[in-house]
Design an enzyme around this catalytic site. Structure first.
Site, mmCIF file in Angstrom:
data_model
loop_
_atom_site.group_PDB
_atom_site.id
_atom_site.type_symbol
_atom_site.label_atom_id
_atom_site.label_comp_id
_atom_site.label_asym_id
_atom_site.label_seq_id
_atom_site.Cartn_x
_atom_site.Cartn_y
_atom_site.Cartn_z
ATOM 1 N N LYS A 117 0.827 -1.215 0.000
ATOM 2 C CA LYS A 117 0.000 0.000 0.000
ATOM 3 C C LYS A 117 0.855 1.257 0.000
ATOM 4 C CE LYS A 117 -4.458 -1.562 1.532
ATOM 5 N NZ LYS A 117 -5.616 -1.371 2.397
ATOM 6 N N LYS A 199 -3.855 -10.134 -6.832
ATOM 7 C CA LYS A 199 -5.071 -10.465 -6.078
ATOM 8 C C LYS A 199 -6.263 -9.675 -6.623
ATOM 9 C CE LYS A 199 -6.011 -8.410 -2.172
ATOM 10 N NZ LYS A 199 -6.205 -7.895 -0.806
ATOM 11 N N LYS A 202 -10.764 -4.884 -4.137
ATOM 12 C CA LYS A 202 -11.835 -3.870 -4.155
ATOM 13 C C LYS A 202 -11.342 -2.568 -4.756
ATOM 14 C CE LYS A 202 -12.881 -4.432 0.610
ATOM 15 N NZ LYS A 202 -11.643 -4.442 1.136
HETATM 16 P P1 TYM Z 1 -9.975 -6.545 3.344
HETATM 17 O O1 TYM Z 1 -11.039 -5.515 3.489
HETATM 18 O O2 TYM Z 1 -8.841 -6.237 2.422
HETATM 19 O O3 TYM Z 1 -10.596 -7.897 2.861
HETATM 20 C C1 TYM Z 1 -11.698 -8.485 3.546
HETATM 21 C C2 TYM Z 1 -11.601 -9.984 3.587
HETATM 22 O O4 TYM Z 1 -11.668 -10.537 2.284
HETATM 23 C C3 TYM Z 1 -10.523 -11.323 2.029
HETATM 24 N N1 TYM Z 1 -10.144 -11.114 0.622
HETATM 25 C C4 TYM Z 1 -9.888 -12.085 -0.242
HETATM 26 N N2 TYM Z 1 -9.920 -13.419 -0.117
HETATM 27 C C5 TYM Z 1 -9.617 -14.150 -1.206
HETATM 28 N N3 TYM Z 1 -9.286 -13.609 -2.400
HETATM 29 C C6 TYM Z 1 -9.238 -12.269 -2.581
HETATM 30 N N4 TYM Z 1 -8.920 -11.761 -3.753
HETATM 31 C C7 TYM Z 1 -9.558 -11.443 -1.460
HETATM 32 N N5 TYM Z 1 -9.635 -10.106 -1.279
HETATM 33 C C8 TYM Z 1 -9.997 -9.918 0.003
HETATM 34 C C9 TYM Z 1 -9.465 -10.808 2.984
HETATM 35 O O5 TYM Z 1 -8.481 -11.758 3.251
HETATM 36 C C10 TYM Z 1 -10.285 -10.469 4.194
HETATM 37 O O6 TYM Z 1 -10.547 -11.623 4.970
HETATM 38 N N6 TYM Z 1 -7.469 -5.781 7.579
HETATM 39 C C11 TYM Z 1 -8.613 -6.445 6.981
HETATM 40 C C12 TYM Z 1 -9.920 -6.029 7.615
HETATM 41 C C13 TYM Z 1 -9.921 -6.176 9.090
HETATM 42 C C14 TYM Z 1 -10.020 -7.388 9.818
HETATM 43 C C15 TYM Z 1 -9.969 -7.014 11.204
HETATM 44 C C16 TYM Z 1 -10.144 -8.735 9.453
HETATM 45 C C17 TYM Z 1 -9.822 -5.162 9.986
HETATM 46 N N7 TYM Z 1 -9.858 -5.654 11.252
HETATM 47 C C18 TYM Z 1 -10.047 -7.969 12.204
HETATM 48 C C19 TYM Z 1 -10.210 -9.693 10.490
HETATM 49 C C20 TYM Z 1 -10.143 -9.303 11.840
HETATM 50 C C21 TYM Z 1 -8.656 -6.094 5.514
HETATM 51 O O7 TYM Z 1 -8.114 -5.104 5.086
HETATM 52 O O8 TYM Z 1 -9.421 -6.947 4.767
#
Ligand code: TYM
Length: 337
Positions: A117, A199, A202
């Site tokens: 990032k 990957k 979003k």
């Molecule tokens: P984030 O918002 O990037 O993604 C949310 C969840 O979706 C999964 N994910 C994917 N899995 C498979 N293939 C993909 N292409 C893909 N893109 C996203 C991510 O692994 C995630 O599970 N830091 C975290 C959000 C967060 C969080 C937490 C998660 C904040 N606090 C506490 C668990 C516990 C994040 O940025 O996820």
């Protein structure tokens, strides 16, 4: 006796930093929704994490509510799952600060998400982007979960959270429960349709690489028909992630939405080639997402209902979070309020 009856706890969150994709669904939400009877569940919209990258305020508000509607449409019943908005539960910021003081500069420097990032946002490498995993650890530890269901890319942050638990408990005794990452066997890393080396994200600038949960069927089909397959001349549906990453990604998606194994998929498309395979994956995804899109659209129309869900969710989350926070404040030596 309360402990014997205690259900195991699951917790996870997603940043409303872009529209939810098929990756967010297969890597995370689908696995949450499949287990809501077994566990005591906490799922939230991680809006505080989103502002580590500059956001348009109106769009952030809109996406946060859309995300809540999509959680419910994906099968998370608000009666069985505590659904809330992170910024509504101030204990996240409070514990986040404390845990910042128990997270090492060296540990944070090793986080691949920070490296990625900061490379993408070189004009805004702010402190929050760097210390974000300490806030994520607070998100997790406030609820003392057993499992944290995430995609592969978040595993490193959960591992860091486990290091923090070890360090903190090592000083103060058994304050935090050790959480386990819970990563699906299929769908843990869904790749971009236009670049199978990256990957599905979003916040991808190339809209052809990602499938969005709310996307129209014709757009989904078009993107799958155009999905990058491999430059081999074989034209054969075979699972080989090293040499055929594009096909492997499509097979992963197809397997995750149909429940078919890779062997079954290879047999189904034996002798048929990519021309038959790609639209079939598109159709299967369209049929998986159709009821979610329709239900989310319906729920989004009912603002009063959404508000009642996130209010009740914040109240319940806050009650649980406060218990942990008080314990932590006492342990570190703060005078009781
Ligand atoms: P984030 O918002 O990037 O993604 C949310 C969840 O979706 C999964 N994910 C994917 N899995 C498979 N293939 C993909 N292409 C893909 N893109 C996203 C991510 O692994 C995630 O599970 N830091 C975290 C959000 C967060 C969080 C937490 C998660 C904040 N606090 C506490 C668990 C516990 C994040 O940025 O996820």
């Amino acid at each position: 006796m309360e402990n014997a009856a205690r259900k195991k706890v699951m917790l996870s969150g997603i940043q409303p930093s872009g529209d939810l994709t098929l990756g967010s669904y297969l890597g995370a939400i689908k696995n949450w929704a499949e287990r809501d009877e077994e566990f005591d569940n906490y799922y939230f919209m991680a809006d505080m994490h989103s502002i580590t990258v500059r956001q348009d305020p109106a769009a952030l508000r809109r996406r946060t509510l859309e995300q809540l509607a999509q959680y419910i449409a994906c099968g998370l019943d608000p009666e069985k799952n505590t659904l809330f908005i992170q910024s509504h539960v101030p204990q996240h910021a409070e514990l986040g600060w404390v845990l910042n003081c128990y997270t090492m500069f060296g540990e944070l420097s090793r986080m691949t998400q920070f490296k990625d990032k900061s490379a993408k946002n070189s004009e805004n490498i702010n402190g929050g982007l760097f210390t974000y995993p300490a806030l994520m650890a607070a998100d997790i530890l406030l609820y003392q979960p057993d499992y944290v269901p995430v995609g592969e890319d978040q595993k490193q942050h959960v591992e860091l959270c486990r290091n923090i638990v070890q360090r903190f408990n090592g000083i103060y005794g058994d304050v935090f429960k050790m959480p386990e990452p819970y990563i699906p066997k299929v769908g843990a890393r869904v790749m971009s349709l236009s670049d199978p080396g990256a990957k599905m994200s979003k916040s991808d600038k190339d809209p052809n690489g990602s499938i969005y949960l709310m996307e129209k069927p014709e757009d989904i089909l078009r993107k799958f028909k155009r999905a990058v397959t491999d430059s081999d001349t074989e034209n054969c549906v075979r699972y080989d992630p090293t040499n055929k990453p594009g096909v492997a990604n499509l097979m992963t998606i197809y397997s995750a939405v149909t429940g078919k194994s890779f062997d079954e998929i290879e047999q189904e498309f034996a002798g048929k080639g990519y021309g038959a395979f790609k639209p079939a994956v598109g159709e299967a995804v369209v049929e998986t997402l159709r009821p979610i899109r329709e239900e989310a659209t319906r729920i989004l129309g009912d603002k009063a209902y959404l508000e009642s869900v996130y209010r009740a969710g914040a109240q319940k989350a806050s009650y649980v979070a406060e218990k942990t926070l008080r314990k932590v404040y006492k342990k570190v030596g703060f005078v009781a309020r």
